[in-house]
Motif scaffolding. Structure first.
Motif, PDB file in Angstrom:
ATOM      1  N   LEU A 149       0.844  -1.198   0.000  1.00  0.00           N
ATOM      2  CA  LEU A 149       0.000   0.000   0.000  1.00  0.00           C
ATOM      3  C   LEU A 149       0.877   1.245   0.000  1.00  0.00           C
ATOM      4  O   LEU A 149       0.667   2.184  -0.762  1.00  0.00           O
ATOM      5  N   LEU A 150       1.892   1.236   0.859  1.00  0.00           N
ATOM      6  CA  LEU A 150       2.781   2.370   0.999  1.00  0.00           C
ATOM      7  C   LEU A 150       3.578   2.585  -0.285  1.00  0.00           C
ATOM      8  O   LEU A 150       3.668   3.690  -0.813  1.00  0.00           O
ATOM      9  N   ARG A 151       4.136   1.490  -0.801  1.00  0.00           N
ATOM     10  CA  ARG A 151       5.055   1.559  -1.928  1.00  0.00           C
ATOM     11  C   ARG A 151       4.322   1.870  -3.230  1.00  0.00           C
ATOM     12  O   ARG A 151       4.770   2.676  -4.023  1.00  0.00           O
ATOM     13  N   ARG A 152       3.206   1.211  -3.461  1.00  0.00           N
ATOM     14  CA  ARG A 152       2.574   1.288  -4.778  1.00  0.00           C
ATOM     15  C   ARG A 152       1.479   2.346  -4.856  1.00  0.00           C
ATOM     16  O   ARG A 152       1.181   2.835  -5.934  1.00  0.00           O
ATOM     17  N   ILE A 153       0.865   2.690  -3.733  1.00  0.00           N
ATOM     18  CA  ILE A 153      -0.267   3.624  -3.791  1.00  0.00           C
ATOM     19  C   ILE A 153       0.065   4.953  -3.106  1.00  0.00           C
ATOM     20  O   ILE A 153       0.050   6.001  -3.734  1.00  0.00           O
ATOM     21  N   LEU A 154       0.389   4.900  -1.812  1.00  0.00           N
ATOM     22  CA  LEU A 154       0.521   6.147  -1.053  1.00  0.00           C
ATOM     23  C   LEU A 154       1.692   6.993  -1.538  1.00  0.00           C
ATOM     24  O   LEU A 154       1.521   8.156  -1.866  1.00  0.00           O
ATOM     25  N   LEU A 155       2.892   6.381  -1.602  1.00  0.00           N
ATOM     26  CA  LEU A 155       4.047   7.181  -1.989  1.00  0.00           C
ATOM     27  C   LEU A 155       3.931   7.725  -3.415  1.00  0.00           C
ATOM     28  O   LEU A 155       4.157   8.919  -3.623  1.00  0.00           O
ATOM     29  N   PRO A 156       3.565   6.909  -4.390  1.00  0.00           N
ATOM     30  CA  PRO A 156       3.427   7.477  -5.738  1.00  0.00           C
ATOM     31  C   PRO A 156       2.419   8.615  -5.787  1.00  0.00           C
ATOM     32  O   PRO A 156       2.608   9.594  -6.510  1.00  0.00           O
ATOM     33  N   MET A 157       1.356   8.520  -5.000  1.00  0.00           N
ATOM     34  CA  MET A 157       0.354   9.581  -5.036  1.00  0.00           C
ATOM     35  C   MET A 157       0.834  10.830  -4.339  1.00  0.00           C
ATOM     36  O   MET A 157       0.479  11.944  -4.703  1.00  0.00           O
ATOM     37  N   LEU A 158       1.645  10.648  -3.279  1.00  0.00           N
ATOM     38  CA  LEU A 158       2.115  11.805  -2.525  1.00  0.00           C
ATOM     39  C   LEU A 158       3.402  12.364  -3.106  1.00  0.00           C
ATOM     40  O   LEU A 158       3.815  13.458  -2.764  1.00  0.00           O
ATOM     41  N   TRP A 159       4.038  11.591  -3.977  1.00  0.00           N
ATOM     42  CA  TRP A 159       5.361  11.963  -4.456  1.00  0.00           C
ATOM     43  C   TRP A 159       5.417  13.370  -5.037  1.00  0.00           C
ATOM     44  O   TRP A 159       6.314  14.146  -4.677  1.00  0.00           O
ATOM     45  N   SER A 176       3.633  15.971  -4.366  1.00  0.00           N
ATOM     46  CA  SER A 176       3.548  16.954  -3.283  1.00  0.00           C
ATOM     47  C   SER A 176       4.852  17.008  -2.504  1.00  0.00           C
ATOM     48  O   SER A 176       5.329  18.085  -2.127  1.00  0.00           O
ATOM     49  N   ILE A 177       5.447  15.831  -2.257  1.00  0.00           N
ATOM     50  CA  ILE A 177       6.692  15.797  -1.485  1.00  0.00           C
ATOM     51  C   ILE A 177       7.810  16.468  -2.277  1.00  0.00           C
ATOM     52  O   ILE A 177       8.584  17.266  -1.734  1.00  0.00           O
ATOM     53  N   LEU A 178       7.876  16.182  -3.569  1.00  0.00           N
ATOM     54  CA  LEU A 178       8.906  16.805  -4.410  1.00  0.00           C
ATOM     55  C   LEU A 178       8.739  18.318  -4.436  1.00  0.00           C
ATOM     56  O   LEU A 178       9.717  19.058  -4.333  1.00  0.00           O
ATOM     57  N   ALA A 179       7.484  18.762  -4.578  1.00  0.00           N
ATOM     58  CA  ALA A 179       7.236  20.201  -4.622  1.00  0.00           C
ATOM     59  C   ALA A 179       7.660  20.846  -3.316  1.00  0.00           C
ATOM     60  O   ALA A 179       8.318  21.888  -3.301  1.00  0.00           O
ATOM     61  N   ALA A 180       7.318  20.208  -2.199  1.00  0.00           N
ATOM     62  CA  ALA A 180       7.722  20.738  -0.893  1.00  0.00           C
ATOM     63  C   ALA A 180       9.240  20.770  -0.803  1.00  0.00           C
ATOM     64  O   ALA A 180       9.826  21.752  -0.336  1.00  0.00           O
ATOM     65  N   GLY A 181       9.889  19.707  -1.293  1.00  0.00           N
ATOM     66  CA  GLY A 181      11.349  19.634  -1.245  1.00  0.00           C
ATOM     67  C   GLY A 181      11.987  20.764  -2.049  1.00  0.00           C
ATOM     68  O   GLY A 181      12.921  21.420  -1.579  1.00  0.00           O
ATOM     69  N   ALA A 182      11.463  21.012  -3.255  1.00  0.00           N
ATOM     70  CA  ALA A 182      12.024  22.075  -4.097  1.00  0.00           C
ATOM     71  C   ALA A 182      11.866  23.429  -3.415  1.00  0.00           C
ATOM     72  O   ALA A 182      12.781  24.251  -3.410  1.00  0.00           O
ATOM     73  N   PHE A 183      10.685  23.631  -2.794  1.00  0.00           N
ATOM     74  CA  PHE A 183      10.442  24.899  -2.119  1.00  0.00           C
ATOM     75  C   PHE A 183      11.410  25.075  -0.941  1.00  0.00           C
ATOM     76  O   PHE A 183      12.014  26.129  -0.764  1.00  0.00           O
ATOM     77  N   LEU A 184      11.576  24.007  -0.147  1.00  0.00           N
ATOM     78  CA  LEU A 184      12.469  24.090   1.012  1.00  0.00           C
ATOM     79  C   LEU A 184      13.903  24.346   0.567  1.00  0.00           C
ATOM     80  O   LEU A 184      14.635  25.119   1.197  1.00  0.00           O
ATOM     81  N   LEU A 185      14.308  23.708  -0.523  1.00  0.00           N
ATOM     82  CA  LEU A 185      15.663  23.884  -1.027  1.00  0.00           C
ATOM     83  C   LEU A 185      15.901  25.352  -1.383  1.00  0.00           C
ATOM     84  O   LEU A 185      16.942  25.918  -1.052  1.00  0.00           O
ATOM     85  N   ILE A 186      14.913  25.965  -2.037  1.00  0.00           N
ATOM     86  CA  ILE A 186      15.034  27.388  -2.374  1.00  0.00           C
ATOM     87  C   ILE A 186      15.196  28.207  -1.099  1.00  0.00           C
ATOM     88  O   ILE A 186      16.101  29.039  -0.975  1.00  0.00           O
ATOM     89  N   VAL A 187      14.322  27.940  -0.139  1.00  0.00           N
ATOM     90  CA  VAL A 187      14.372  28.702   1.106  1.00  0.00           C
ATOM     91  C   VAL A 187      15.740  28.543   1.762  1.00  0.00           C
ATOM     92  O   VAL A 187      16.351  29.518   2.219  1.00  0.00           O
ATOM     93  N   CYS A 188      16.257  27.297   1.809  1.00  0.00           N
ATOM     94  CA  CYS A 188      17.528  27.049   2.495  1.00  0.00           C
ATOM     95  C   CYS A 188      18.705  27.685   1.751  1.00  0.00           C
ATOM     96  O   CYS A 188      19.700  28.053   2.360  1.00  0.00           O
ATOM     97  N   LEU A 189      18.599  27.794   0.442  1.00  0.00           N
ATOM     98  CA  LEU A 189      19.699  28.406  -0.312  1.00  0.00           C
ATOM     99  C   LEU A 189      19.767  29.909  -0.082  1.00  0.00           C
ATOM    100  O   LEU A 189      20.812  30.511  -0.266  1.00  0.00           O
TER     101      LEU A 189
END
Ligand code: ADP
Ligand code: MG
Lengths: 364, 586
Positions: free
Chosen positions: B211-221, B223-236
């Motif tokens: 469930l985690l590997r095939r459904i939840l993570l792919p669906m949240l991915w 959003s997580i990537l977008a959050a990561g990109a935003f945080l990276l900008i902020v940290c830079l």
């Protein structure tokens, strides 16, 4: 009352063939209930919104009550707010920050009608749709059917010349839809307004309309009364779209003044309903409910066919059979008064006045 | 039938009638574009020019690449880049790990006291990063840090085990400070995921792992990537924490290096040319990240699974792990809020920096707090802070709403360009924006002074926060069904009346939310104000910085305590507004 001619609209001007609406023309008479019917994406909404003024067509003319509201030739574009129309939206578009009464009062406020006159019109609109008791409710605290009525009240309070409705019943559940259908028809008759109605549901279109324009790929393919469209369609597209239809390929063997002899996969058949010109590919339409069972092994006469019941689908009021006739299978609909069983040998009668020859390919 | 209006050129030849309309269609785009160009493009352009001037000032004569040669040829440059990237990636990873865990625990499990914890996330948000840094400096400084001394006593160590004035310390504190942002980004994605998608997987026979590997993570991915990109900008681009914890140990990242060159340079003169050259390089990286973020959020939107059916998400039973998880969440709050604020509060009550002991309780004094309310300079700073915050917030709310309407609803030509322009400042470090505005207002002569006043700070905040304001306003405008406005027009109302009676009332909660958000952030923003600091425009964060870097930690602590109080009040207001909006839309 309403004249639309040569309406053309393209959303994507980069692609040469991407017409949402191509050359749509129709006239609607005073007090008429006129419906645009067609599958999703055929350009009904675009046409309706062009009449409302919410879309600006690329070319064409639109006149409401003899006054031009859009003309590409003259460059006239009357803004939405200045057109004498009222509209009911598919989403209802009830303003959630207002009460029922405020929603209904808004068009009057916009027109500058106030005082006793406004009050009278609001009360009358609310009572027509049966919402007098809910007048001071916040709009979001209403059921789907009630929101639908608010949308209607808001449209009729304006007393516009033309009432535009874009799939107003499609968000309701089946039961409520049928009830609202009746109410809508009564209401339109009572206030005598001209209505343009958009739907993809043929039952709705047939039961509500005075006339129906059947649309396909941005163009009107047929325009007639519900009875004519159902009983005497001219194209395979309309024949299929307005009801259940079995279409068979056919060729004309002999042509009389009011009667055609045809060759079909079921054998030779006669038809008395056919278009004046008989060019191109033709198909024979027989609706399942028009086929009659004849008792016993009656002598094979005109339009009589012998077959074997292949399948029985019992749904209470109606029974649907699939009957094998030679190499072809035919759907037959009958009441549940007398039942046949799978494997029964039966004789079918196809009344010539219900055998309709239409233009188009039977298999497409 | 009422009046009918034809276009003015009715009698003209058919070919000519459309031209006035086409022209008018461009007017709003040109107007909005001019405002944005003034706010965003002019500073950037002047910065670029200055990087090519020998004297480092836009109006200086001559052209040169010497600034670029000096900056990129410097021996320390690779290390600067390396430190910046290590800091950004480390902090982002920590914030993501903690933020994802927190969002999942609060939104999708039966964690005890979930509702209360969700409301408490406001506390770390109300703690400005600089205060978090100062608090942790007091807790983990090698000489006097409370935790260090405690551990030394308990274990009998001769040396302090931790040194917060290090890359690791910076990453730790920055990561902690970004957890609430991560949580805010991700919790809607966790919350709004249609449970029937999970149920469909479970009924198909999937176990938790699958469930985690095939459904939840792919669906949240996405959003997580977008959050990561935003945080990276902020940290830079962030300044507060590397400035507080890194600069004393001479560990520089991009933003502190810019500050150092502009304010603290060894030659005593601001090296503006080098500052601009350095900024130009990072700006390129940041714009690429900003573009990636933009793309990723569009993708995340696609995955959004709001069905409007008012479902209740399935909560996972943690069983025996419930209290372990609860302890973990409590530990986070202890580290991110309680410990740093407690030591700050303690320090604010002390006449000088002392160890936390029972004996020291005799020294408790309110002098620092009294000074906060009696000192003219402090009162001036507080007044300036409030003025700047209120003016900037009002301007941002106004500009954001108008832009969102033009971009999302009116779909004016050039809409996408305008939107990109409004979003661009998110990738401009506060110190860089500060420097760029110095150029603008020392170059342009508007006939009245802007440089050195609070207005230059207000302009900087407007530029910076319009990027956030437009995101929020766009989101609300997208959700506003266009038929609501069309029904107004079909009712016979003019565009102005539709805006006034329908659009504005419906988006009003968003306007208020933007306003409060900007006030809360403007009150704590340090880096831009520091670069633009003159005589007459000290604001609370710069005062805090002056006290802290000037060796008056106790006064700094008192200022910090009151800043947190103000921020908690504003952010509670924000939550109340957000909640009322949720209730109304449901
Ligand atoms: N705003 C729009 N932009 C681009 N294409 C559109 C837009 N609205 C409709 N279309 C396209 O125009 C065609 C007709 O659409 P529409 O009038 O909404 O059809 P209907 O109401 O019959 O379902 C469709 O192919 C649709 O994709
Ligand atoms: Mg439609």
């Amino acid at each position: 009352m309403l004249t639309v001619s040569g309406l053309v609209k393209r959303y994507d001007t980069r692609r040469a063939d991407a017409f949402a609406v191509r050359a749509v023309s129709f006239d609607v008479a005073q007090g008429e209930f006129f419906t645009l019917l067609g599958p999703s994406g055929c350009g009904k909404t675009t046409t309706l919104r062009s009449v409302a003024g919410l879309e600006t067509p690329d070319s064409g003319e639109i006149a409401i009550d003899g006054v031009s509201v859009f003309s590409s030739a003259k460059g006239t574009v009357v803004p939405v707010a200045k057109r004498d129309i009222a509209m009911v939206f598919q989403s209802y578009a009830i303003w959630p920050h207002m009460t029922v009464r405020e929603n209904v009062a808004f068009p009057l406020e916009a027109m500058g009608v106030n005082g006793a006159e406004a009050k009278r019109r609001i009360e009358s609109a609310l009572s027509i749709v049966g919402l007098t008791a809910f007048a001071d409710r916040p709009a979001p605290m209403l059921s789907g059917g009630q929101q639908q009525r608010v949308a209607l009240a808001r449209a009729i309070v304006k007393q516009a010349k033309v009432l535009l409705l874009d799939e107003p019943l499609s968000n309701l559940d089946a039961k409520l839809r049928e009830q609202m259908r009746v109410e809508l028809r009564d209401l339109q008759r009572r206030i005598g307004t001209t209505a343009i109605y958009v739907t993809h549901d043929q039952d709705e279109a047939l039961s509500l309309s005075d006339r129906i324009a059947v649309m396909k790929d941005g163009a009107i393919v047929e325009l007639d009364t519900p009875q004519a469209l159902y009983l005497r369609p001219r194209t395979t597209f309309t024949a299929r779209f307005v009801g259940q239809a079995d279409l068979l390929p056919c060729t004309v063997v002999e042509r009389g003044a009011d009667r055609l002899a045809l060759d079909t996969p079921l054998g030779p058949l006669h038809s008395t309903v056919f278009p004046p010109g008989l060019d191109g590919t033709l198909a024979l339409l027989v609706r399942p409910e028009h086929i009659e069972f004849r008792d016993g092994e009656a002598a094979f006469g005109r339009n009589m066919l012998g077959g074997v019941v292949q399948r029985v689908l019992f749904s209470g009021r109606l029974v649907e059979y699939v009957v094998q006739v030679g190499a072809a299978a035919l759907r037959v609909q009958a009441t549940s008064r007398s039942l046949k069983a799978e494997g029964d040998r039966v004789t079918l009668h196809l009344p010539p006045e219900r055998c309709v020859v239409v233009a188009g390919d039977a298999d497409s | 039938m009422r009046t009918i209006e034809a276009l003015p050129a009715q009698s003209a030849a058919p070919g000519e009638v459309k031209r006035p309309i086409a022209w008018a269609r461009w007017l709003p785009a040109i107007g909005a574009g001019a405002v944005l160009a003034y706010l965003v493009l002019v500073p950037l352009l002047l910065m670029l020019v200055s990087s090519l001037r020998p004297g480092g000032f836009p109006l200086d004569p001559g052209w040169t690449f010497a600034n670029y040669a000096t900056v990129y040829g410097a021996a320390g440059f690779p290390r600067l880049v390396g430190t910046t990237i290590a800091f950004a990636i480390g902090s982002t990873a920590l914030a993501l790990a903690l933020g994802i865990a927190l969002a999942w625990l609060i939104e999708r499990t039966d964690l005890p006291l979930r509702g209360t914890i969700r409301a408490l996330v406001i506390l770390p948000m109300a703690t400005p990063p600089i205060l978090l840094a100062i608090g942790w400096a007091m807790l983990l400084s090698p000489r006097t840090g409370f935790f260090n001394l405690l551990i030394r006593d308990v274990f009998g160590l001769a040396q302090s085990p931790f040194n917060v004035f290090s890359l690791g310390g910076m990453i730790f504190v920055e990561g902690l400070s970004l957890v609430p942002t991560t949580f805010l980004f991700l919790s809607p994605a966790f919350r709004n995921m249609d449970p029937s998608l999970e149920e469909a997987a479970i009924t198909s026979g999937a176990g938790i792992g699958m469930l985690l590997r095939r459904i939840l993570l792919p669906m949240l991915w996405p959003s997580i990537l977008a959050a990561g990109a935003f945080l990276l900008i902020v940290c830079l681009v962030v300044f507060d924490i590397p400035g507080t914890l890194g600069m004393p140990a001479r560990i520089f990242v991009l933003s502190t290096q810019i500050y150092y060159l502009a304010v603290d340079s060894p030659t005593g003169v601001p090296l503006y040319g080098q500052v601009s050259a350095l900024a130009a390089f990072f700006l390129c990286i940041l714009f690429v990240l900003g573009w990636a973020y933009h793309r990723l959020t569009r993708q995340a939107q696609r995955y959004r699974t709001i069905t409007g059916k008012g479902f209740r998400p399935r909560l996972m039973r943690l069983g025996g792990w419930r209290w372990v998880a609860f302890a973990g969440v409590s530990a986070y709050f202890l580290l991110a809020v309680v410990a740093p604020l407690a030591i700050l509060f303690w320090t604010s009550l002390m006449p000088y920096q002392t160890r936390v002991t029972w004996a020291a309780l005799d020294l408790v004094t309110l002098d620092n707090h009294i000074d906060f309310f009696a000192n003219r300079r402090v009162l001036e700073a507080a007044g300036n802070s409030l003025t700047v915050a209120l003016v900037a917030a009002t301007a941002v709310a106004l500009i954001s709403v108008v832009l969102a309407w033009l971009v999302v609803r009116a779909k004016i030509p050039g809409a996408r360009l305008l939107d990109g322009l409004a979003f661009a400042p998110v990738a401009m470090p506060g110190v860089m924006l500060g420097v760029a505005l110095v150029y603008v207002y020392l170059t342009l002569d508007l006939g009245f002074a802007v440089y050195g006043t609070i207005w230059i700070i207000a302009i900087a905040y407007v530029t910076h926060y319009v990027s956030f304001g437009t995101r929020l306003a766009n989101g609300v405008m997208v959700q506003l069904h266009p038929e609501l406005e069309e029904a107004g027009a079909a009712s016979g109302a003019s565009t102005v009346r539709v805006l006034r009676r329908i659009t504005l009332p419906l988006i009003w909660p968003a306007v208020v939310a933007i306003w409060i958000w900007v006030v809360a952030h403007a009150l704590r923003e340090l880096s831009t104000a520091l670069m633009l600091q003159g005589r007459g425009n000290v604001v609370v964060p710069t005062l805090l910085w002056d006290y802290w870097s000037g060796g008056e930690p106790n006064r700094a602590a008192a200022v910090g305590v009151w800043l947190v109080v103000a921020l908690v009040i504003f952010l509670s207001l924000w939550q109340a507004v957000a909640r009322s909006r949720l209730e109304r839309s449901s």
